[in-house]
Motif scaffolding. Structure first.
Motif, PDB file in Angstrom:
ATOM      1  N   PHE A   1     -18.696  65.166 -60.168  1.00  0.00           N
ATOM      2  CA  PHE A   1     -19.868  65.942 -59.762  1.00  0.00           C
ATOM      3  C   PHE A   1     -20.769  66.280 -60.947  1.00  0.00           C
ATOM      4  N   HIS A   2     -20.167  66.590 -62.092  1.00  0.00           N
ATOM      5  CA  HIS A   2     -20.948  66.958 -63.284  1.00  0.00           C
ATOM      6  C   HIS A   2     -20.317  66.294 -64.499  1.00  0.00           C
ATOM      7  N   GLN A   3     -21.161  65.808 -65.405  1.00  0.00           N
ATOM      8  CA  GLN A   3     -20.669  65.138 -66.609  1.00  0.00           C
ATOM      9  C   GLN A   3     -21.641  65.363 -67.756  1.00  0.00           C
ATOM     10  N   VAL A   4     -21.081  65.625 -68.900  1.00  0.00           N
ATOM     11  CA  VAL A   4     -21.866  65.821 -70.132  1.00  0.00           C
ATOM     12  C   VAL A   4     -21.243  64.945 -71.221  1.00  0.00           C
ATOM     13  N   PRO A   5     -22.028  64.043 -71.801  1.00  0.00           N
ATOM     14  CA  PRO A   5     -23.424  63.680 -71.544  1.00  0.00           C
ATOM     15  C   PRO A   5     -23.586  62.990 -70.179  1.00  0.00           C
ATOM     16  N   ALA A   6     -24.807  62.960 -69.714  1.00  0.00           N
ATOM     17  CA  ALA A   6     -25.093  62.340 -68.428  1.00  0.00           C
ATOM     18  C   ALA A   6     -24.752  60.849 -68.462  1.00  0.00           C
ATOM     19  N   ASP A   7     -24.207  60.357 -67.362  1.00  0.00           N
ATOM     20  CA  ASP A   7     -23.850  58.947 -67.198  1.00  0.00           C
ATOM     21  C   ASP A   7     -22.746  58.482 -68.140  1.00  0.00           C
ATOM     22  N   SER A   8     -22.016  59.409 -68.745  1.00  0.00           N
ATOM     23  CA  SER A   8     -20.962  59.010 -69.688  1.00  0.00           C
ATOM     24  C   SER A   8     -19.673  58.608 -68.979  1.00  0.00           C
ATOM     25  N   ILE A   9     -19.487  59.079 -67.731  1.00  0.00           N
ATOM     26  CA  ILE A   9     -18.267  58.773 -66.984  1.00  0.00           C
ATOM     27  C   ILE A   9     -18.585  57.958 -65.730  1.00  0.00           C
ATOM     28  N   ALA A  10     -19.503  58.465 -64.940  1.00  0.00           N
ATOM     29  CA  ALA A  10     -19.895  57.770 -63.705  1.00  0.00           C
ATOM     30  C   ALA A  10     -21.404  57.553 -63.743  1.00  0.00           C
ATOM     31  N   PRO A  11     -21.859  56.475 -64.335  1.00  0.00           N
ATOM     32  CA  PRO A  11     -23.313  56.252 -64.471  1.00  0.00           C
ATOM     33  C   PRO A  11     -23.972  56.012 -63.109  1.00  0.00           C
TER      34      PRO A  11
ATOM     35  N   SER B   1     -26.805  54.308 -60.507  1.00  0.00           N
ATOM     36  CA  SER B   1     -27.104  52.895 -60.248  1.00  0.00           C
ATOM     37  C   SER B   1     -28.242  52.372 -61.111  1.00  0.00           C
ATOM     38  N   THR B   2     -29.094  53.281 -61.576  1.00  0.00           N
ATOM     39  CA  THR B   2     -30.236  52.853 -62.403  1.00  0.00           C
ATOM     40  C   THR B   2     -29.954  52.943 -63.901  1.00  0.00           C
ATOM     41  N   SER B   3     -28.783  53.441 -64.268  1.00  0.00           N
ATOM     42  CA  SER B   3     -28.465  53.628 -65.689  1.00  0.00           C
ATOM     43  C   SER B   3     -27.985  52.330 -66.313  1.00  0.00           C
ATOM     44  N   THR B   4     -28.360  52.132 -67.559  1.00  0.00           N
ATOM     45  CA  THR B   4     -27.897  50.955 -68.323  1.00  0.00           C
ATOM     46  C   THR B   4     -26.829  51.320 -69.340  1.00  0.00           C
ATOM     47  N   GLN B   5     -26.434  52.594 -69.363  1.00  0.00           N
ATOM     48  CA  GLN B   5     -25.457  53.066 -70.331  1.00  0.00           C
ATOM     49  C   GLN B   5     -24.048  52.603 -69.933  1.00  0.00           C
TER      50      GLN B   5
END
Length: 425
Positions: free
Chosen positions: A19-29, A31-35
Motif C-alpha cells: 500500500f505504501h513504499q518509500v522510496p516510491a516504486d522501490s518495491i511495487a512499481p 505500470s508507468t514506472s521505468t524504475q
C-alpha cells in the motif's frame, strides 16, 4: 543504511499488496514506472504476509543483493472481512549490512502499529491513496531520520508517539587477559554516571595505561571476573586500547609501518609533542622540552631485536633524558610501527607432557633438587607451579602476572630448574 520501507497488508480481493513504499516504486512499481524494484514482491509476498502461524515473529530473508526484515501481525475480529486483518511493515537493507539493531526497530514498529490498530483501527480504516496519508508519512520520516540521525521521534496522535533509536553494533572486543594493560582513548571521567555499576566506578580510577587488568582488580579490591567484564564493556565501545606491560627489560622492534612514520611529518610532530617531558624554568613550568620529529625517527630506527629498552635508553641517553620513554614506546605500538618481542620459556625435558608415566616421573625427579639438596623429600612447590608454563606457549608477561613475580625472580626460578630455554618472538 535502510534502502526502503514499505507497508503491506492482505487485501481480500488481491491478496498480499503493497500500500505504501518509500522510496516510491522501490518495491511495487506502477505500470508507468521505468524504475527497477529492489525485489520482486509477488515472489516474496508469502514471507511478507505469511500464514497466521508465522505472524507475531521476526521474519528475515535475503535476495542476491538485499535483506528484508518484517514482523507480520495478524489480528482476529469479527469486524474484519474474513474475520482477520494481516499487515506488515518491512525494512529493506543491503545484504551485507549488520541487521541486529534493525531487527529491534522492526519489532517496535510492529508493536506500535498493532496497538494503534487495536485502539482506533488506524490501519484498516485508512482510505488514503497509495503513497499518501499518515502511514506513508510515517514511513517517509522514519527512513530519513534513521538514515541521517539513527533515531526518530514521530508523534502519531494525542496519546501515541513513536520513539526509535538505532544502537550501533560493534565487532566483539579482542580477547582480554590478566596481563593486558588498558589505555583509555577518551576522558573516562567525563563519562561517569552515578548510576553506573559499582565495579565500573571502582575500576575507572586505576585505568592509566600502566596497570594491568589483574593489578586493577587488586587496586580496586574487586573480583577479577567482574573487573574483566567491566573492561570488556569499555573495549566493546572503543573507550580503551590494550597494551603490553611496560618494563625496561622488554624488547621492541620496528614493523613495516615504520616507513609510513618516516614519511609522515605530522605523525612525527604528534609523537614529539606526546612524548616530550615538561621542563622547569623561572619558577614556573614552561613548555615541553624541544624535541623534533627527526629525532623521533632516529630513536625509532634505533630499536631492534635482541636489545631491551634499558640498553636502548643508555645508548640514546642524551635524547632520552628529554622524553618519556614509556610514552614513546606506547605511541609506536598504538600507531603500529613498533611491536613487542615477547619472551617464552620452554623446558625441552618437559614438553610434550600429555601422558604421566614412569619416565615422566623420573624426569621430574631429575628436574627438581634432590632431597639432600632441598633438605626435604618433596619438590619445591613454587617450581611445581611454574612447570605448567614451560611449554613455550606462555609469555613472560603472563607468567609474571599469574604468579605475581618480577622478571628477575622468574629468571631465578628458571635457573633452579636448570634446563629452561628462553625464546624471543
Amino acid at each position: 543504511m535502510i534502502k526502503a520501507i514499505f507497508f503491506s497488508a492482505f487485501d481480500t480481493n488481491q491478496g498480499p499488496k503493497v500500500f505504501h513504499q518509500v522510496p516510491a516504486d522501490s518495491i511495487a512499481p506502477s505500470s508507468t514506472s521505468t524504475q527497477i524494484p529492489l525485489l520482486h514482491f509477488p515472489s516474496v509476498s508469502s514471507y511478507i504476509i505469511p500464514r497466521p502461524e508465522f505472524c507475531s515473529r521476526l521474519i528475515t530473508f535475503c535476495t542476491p543483493t538485499h535483506r528484508v526484515l518484517s514482523h507480520p501481525v495478524c489480528l482476529h475480529s469479527s469486524s474484519y472481512p474474513r474475520n482477520a486483518y494481516t499487515f506488515s511493515i518491512a525494512l529493506v537493507l543491503d545484504v551485507s549490512t549488520p541487521f541486529a539493531s534493525y531487527a529491534t526497530v522492526t519489532f517496535k514498529l510492529a508493536s506500535l502499529l498493532r496497538t494503534l490498530e487495536e485502539q482506533s483501527r488506524f490501519l484498516s480504516r485508512d482510505t488514503s491513496a497509495p503513497n499518501t496519508g499518515k502511514i506513508y508519512a510515517l514511513c517517509e520520516i522514519l527512513l530519513e531520520d534513521l538514515n541521517n540521525y539513527c533515531e526518530s521521534m514521530i508523534p502519531i496522535d494525542d496519546s501515541n508517539t513513536l520513539n526509535i533509536k538505532l544502537f550501533p553494533t560493534y565487532p566483539p572486543p579482542p580477547p582480554l587477559y590478566p596481563y593486558h594493560v588498558p589505555l583509555s582513548t577518551v576522558r573516562l571521567d567525563s563519562l561517569i554516571d552515578p548510576n553506573w555499576d559499582l565495579t565500573m566506578l571502582r575500576v575507572l580510577p586505576h585505568i592509566n595505561g600502566i596497570n594491568s587488568v589483574k593489578q586493577i582488580s587488586l587496586l580496586a579490591d574487586a573480583d577479577y571476573k567482574l573487573v574483566r567484564k567491566a573492561i570488556e564493556h569499555l573495549l566493546y565501545y572503543g573507550c580503551l586500547l590494550l597494551l603490553d606491560i611496560f618494563s625496561f627489560s622488554a624488547i621492541y622492534a620496528p614493523t613495516a609501518e615504520l616507513a609510513t612514520f618516516v614519511e609522515d611529518t605530522e605523525m612525527q610532530n604528534e609523537c614529539a609533542k606526546y612524548v616530550a617531558l615538561p621542563t622547569e624554568g623561572n619558577g614556573e613550568r614552561s613548555k615541553r622540552s624541544s624535541i623534533d620529529g627527526f629525532q623521533m625517527v632516529e630513536l625509532s630506527l634505533g630499536l631492534k631485536q635482541g636489545q631491551n629498552v634499558k640498553n636502548f635508553y643508555l645508548e640514546h641517553a642524551e635524547t632520552m633524558d628529554k622524553i618519556d620513554v614509556r610514552r614513546f614506546i606506547t605511541f609506536g605500538v598504538i600507531k603500529g610501527f613498533l611491536y613487542r618481542v615477547h619472551k617464552f620459556a620452554i623446558a625441552p625435558s618437559q614438553t610434550p607432557r600429555r601422558k604421566r608415566n614412569h619416565k615422566t616421573k623420573v624426569r621430574r625427579q631429575e628436574r627438581f633438587p634432590t632431597a639432600a639438596e632441598a633438605g626435604n623429600d618433596d619438590p619445591d612447590p613454587d617450581l611445581v607451579e611454574l612447570e605448567r608454563f614451560l611449554d613455550g606457549t606462555h609469555c613472560f608477561d603472563e607468567i609474571c602476572t599469574e604468579l605475581m613475580l618480577s622478571e628477575q625472580d622468574l629468571l631465578c626460578r628458571f635457573k633452579a630448574i636448570g634446563d629452561v630455554q628462553i625464546i624471543c618472538r
